[in-house]
Design a protein around this motif. Structure first.
Motif, PDB file in Angstrom:
ATOM      1  N   GLY A 253       0.810  -1.210   0.000  1.00 47.06           N
ATOM      2  CA  GLY A 253       0.000   0.000   0.000  1.00 47.06           C
ATOM      3  C   GLY A 253       0.842   1.259   0.000  1.00 47.06           C
ATOM      4  N   LYS A 254       0.172   2.357  -0.173  1.00 44.47           N
ATOM      5  CA  LYS A 254       0.824   3.658  -0.193  1.00 44.47           C
ATOM      6  C   LYS A 254       0.263   4.474   0.945  1.00 44.47           C
ATOM      7  CE  LYS A 254       1.248   3.455  -5.160  1.00 44.47           C
ATOM      8  NZ  LYS A 254       0.735   3.883  -6.421  1.00 44.47           N
ATOM      9  N   GLY A 255       0.994   5.500   1.335  1.00 44.46           N
ATOM     10  CA  GLY A 255       0.488   6.391   2.359  1.00 44.46           C
ATOM     11  C   GLY A 255      -0.807   7.025   1.893  1.00 44.46           C
ATOM     12  N   SER A 256      -1.646   7.342   2.831  1.00 46.51           N
ATOM     13  CA  SER A 256      -2.918   7.943   2.456  1.00 46.51           C
ATOM     14  C   SER A 256      -3.341   8.952   3.499  1.00 46.51           C
ATOM     15  CB  SER A 256      -4.000   6.868   2.313  1.00 46.51           C
ATOM     16  OG  SER A 256      -4.396   6.402   3.585  1.00 46.51           O
ATOM     17  N   ASP A 257      -4.344   9.722   3.152  1.00 47.40           N
ATOM     18  CA  ASP A 257      -4.887  10.690   4.092  1.00 47.40           C
ATOM     19  C   ASP A 257      -5.530   9.994   5.276  1.00 47.40           C
ATOM     20  OD1 ASP A 257      -4.068  12.800   2.514  1.00 47.40           O
ATOM     21  OD2 ASP A 257      -5.964  12.897   1.423  1.00 47.40           O
ATOM     22  N   GLU A 258      -5.882   8.725   5.135  1.00 43.60           N
ATOM     23  CA  GLU A 258      -6.533   7.985   6.207  1.00 43.60           C
ATOM     24  C   GLU A 258      -5.541   7.362   7.183  1.00 43.60           C
ATOM     25  OE1 GLU A 258      -9.290   5.236   4.488  1.00 43.60           O
ATOM     26  OE2 GLU A 258     -10.123   6.784   3.179  1.00 43.60           O
ATOM     27  N   CYS A 259      -4.275   7.268   6.842  1.00 40.16           N
ATOM     28  CA  CYS A 259      -3.259   6.674   7.712  1.00 40.16           C
ATOM     29  C   CYS A 259      -2.820   7.710   8.741  1.00 40.16           C
ATOM     30  CB  CYS A 259      -2.059   6.203   6.893  1.00 40.16           C
ATOM     31  SG  CYS A 259      -0.687   5.598   7.902  1.00 40.16           S
ATOM     32  N   VAL A 260      -3.106   7.442  10.011  1.00 42.69           N
ATOM     33  CA  VAL A 260      -2.784   8.402  11.065  1.00 42.69           C
ATOM     34  C   VAL A 260      -1.278   8.644  11.162  1.00 42.69           C
ATOM     35  CG1 VAL A 260      -2.720   6.743  12.966  1.00 42.69           C
ATOM     36  CG2 VAL A 260      -3.317   9.126  13.424  1.00 42.69           C
ATOM     37  N   PHE A 261      -0.453   7.632  10.891  1.00 37.24           N
ATOM     38  CA  PHE A 261       0.988   7.837  10.957  1.00 37.24           C
ATOM     39  C   PHE A 261       1.477   8.701   9.800  1.00 37.24           C
ATOM     40  CE2 PHE A 261       1.606   3.686  13.519  1.00 37.24           C
ATOM     41  CZ  PHE A 261       1.107   4.317  14.655  1.00 37.24           C
TER      42      PHE A 261
ATOM     43  N   ILE B 111      -3.261  -0.268  12.615  1.00 39.51           N
ATOM     44  CA  ILE B 111      -2.741   0.679  11.622  1.00 39.51           C
ATOM     45  C   ILE B 111      -1.797  -0.074  10.693  1.00 39.51           C
ATOM     46  CG2 ILE B 111      -1.395   2.787  11.260  1.00 39.51           C
ATOM     47  CD1 ILE B 111      -2.352   3.698  14.027  1.00 39.51           C
ATOM     48  N   ASP B 112      -2.039   0.025   9.394  1.00 42.49           N
ATOM     49  CA  ASP B 112      -1.230  -0.693   8.409  1.00 42.49           C
ATOM     50  C   ASP B 112      -0.017   0.113   7.947  1.00 42.49           C
ATOM     51  OD1 ASP B 112      -2.689  -3.045   8.429  1.00 42.49           O
ATOM     52  OD2 ASP B 112      -4.060  -2.352   6.882  1.00 42.49           O
ATOM     53  N   HIS B 113       0.606   0.808   8.864  1.00 49.17           N
ATOM     54  CA  HIS B 113       1.850   1.536   8.624  1.00 49.17           C
ATOM     55  C   HIS B 113       2.831   0.932   9.621  1.00 49.17           C
ATOM     56  CE1 HIS B 113       3.848   5.618   7.686  1.00 49.17           C
ATOM     57  NE2 HIS B 113       4.727   4.939   8.416  1.00 49.17           N
ATOM     58  N   LEU B 114       3.934   0.402   9.142  1.00 53.50           N
ATOM     59  CA  LEU B 114       4.894  -0.280   9.999  1.00 53.50           C
ATOM     60  C   LEU B 114       5.227   0.583  11.211  1.00 53.50           C
ATOM     61  CD1 LEU B 114       6.702  -2.811  10.246  1.00 53.50           C
ATOM     62  CD2 LEU B 114       8.504  -1.455   9.140  1.00 53.50           C
ATOM     63  N   HIS B 115       5.120  -0.009  12.401  1.00 53.48           N
ATOM     64  CA  HIS B 115       5.484   0.705  13.620  1.00 53.48           C
ATOM     65  C   HIS B 115       5.983  -0.263  14.677  1.00 53.48           C
ATOM     66  CE1 HIS B 115       1.178  -0.233  13.990  1.00 53.48           C
ATOM     67  NE2 HIS B 115       1.320  -0.197  15.308  1.00 53.48           N
ATOM     68  N   LEU B 116       7.111   0.080  15.261  1.00 54.09           N
ATOM     69  CA  LEU B 116       7.726  -0.701  16.322  1.00 54.09           C
ATOM     70  C   LEU B 116       7.225  -0.182  17.656  1.00 54.09           C
ATOM     71  CD1 LEU B 116       9.977  -2.695  17.380  1.00 54.09           C
ATOM     72  CD2 LEU B 116      11.452  -0.667  17.454  1.00 54.09           C
ATOM     73  N   HIS B 117       6.744  -1.087  18.505  1.00 54.88           N
ATOM     74  CA  HIS B 117       6.379  -0.732  19.875  1.00 54.88           C
ATOM     75  C   HIS B 117       7.614  -0.900  20.746  1.00 54.88           C
ATOM     76  CE1 HIS B 117       1.954  -0.516  19.541  1.00 54.88           C
ATOM     77  NE2 HIS B 117       2.160  -1.323  18.513  1.00 54.88           N
TER      78      HIS B 117
END
Length: 160
Positions: A6-14, A103-109
């Motif tokens: 996927g690509k970044g979008s206006d809906e991706c909070v990150f 959220i489908d944007h890679l994020h490390l906790h």
């Protein structure tokens, strides 16, 4: 490096945070990565480290994404060091595993101290479950993949 899914979008909070459309307290930032506190912390120190470029969820990563994951962990450790937070055995670095991610944007906790998490967070961020994997586990998995692996990995449950 290109995103995995996927690509970044206006809906991706990150993506909104990266583009200054959503406010957060930035703890670390460079040209490619960002670190900020989780909005719903599971323990005293709960940070998220993300690539600024939209990269898909952990399950979609391939061997080419090893440097990104390694950099996310390095930044997480550096942030803890800068804040003088010991990162021994009581720190957890990991990723939610789809479909158990929000959220489908890679994020490390980055979670410290892990021993002080309440019951629900202990379940949500428990390594070796079908919904949460450690950064070490993900890196081992990615490094074992053939270089020509497709961008979408079709495996089911994460192995501890």
């Amino acid at each position: 490096m290109a995103g995995a899914a996927g690509k970044g979008s206006d809906e991706c909070v990150f993506c909104q945070i990266v583009n200054n459309q959503e406010q957060t307290d930035v703890i670390y930032q460079d040209g490619e990565y960002l670190c900020f506190p989780d909005r719903r912390p599971a323990t005293q120190y709960h940070y998220l480290v993300i690539p600024k470029q939209h990269v898909g969820q952990a399950k979609t990563l391939t061997q080419q994404h090893v440097p990104i994951v390694e950099r996310l962990v390095h930044i997480g450790r550096s942030v803890l060091e800068q804040k003088s937070i010991p990162f021994g055995d009581d720190v957890r670095f990991g990723f939610h595993w789809p479909p158990f991610n929000s959220i489908d944007h890679l994020h490390l906790h980055v979670l410290a101290p892990a021993s002080q998490m309440g019951l629900l967070p202990r379940l949500a961020y428990r390594p070796g479950t079908p919904w949460f994997v450690t950064a070490d586990w993900l890196l081992q998995r990615l490094k074992k993949m053939p270089e020509d692996k497709s961008n979408t990995v079709q495996t089911g449950v994460a192995e501890p």
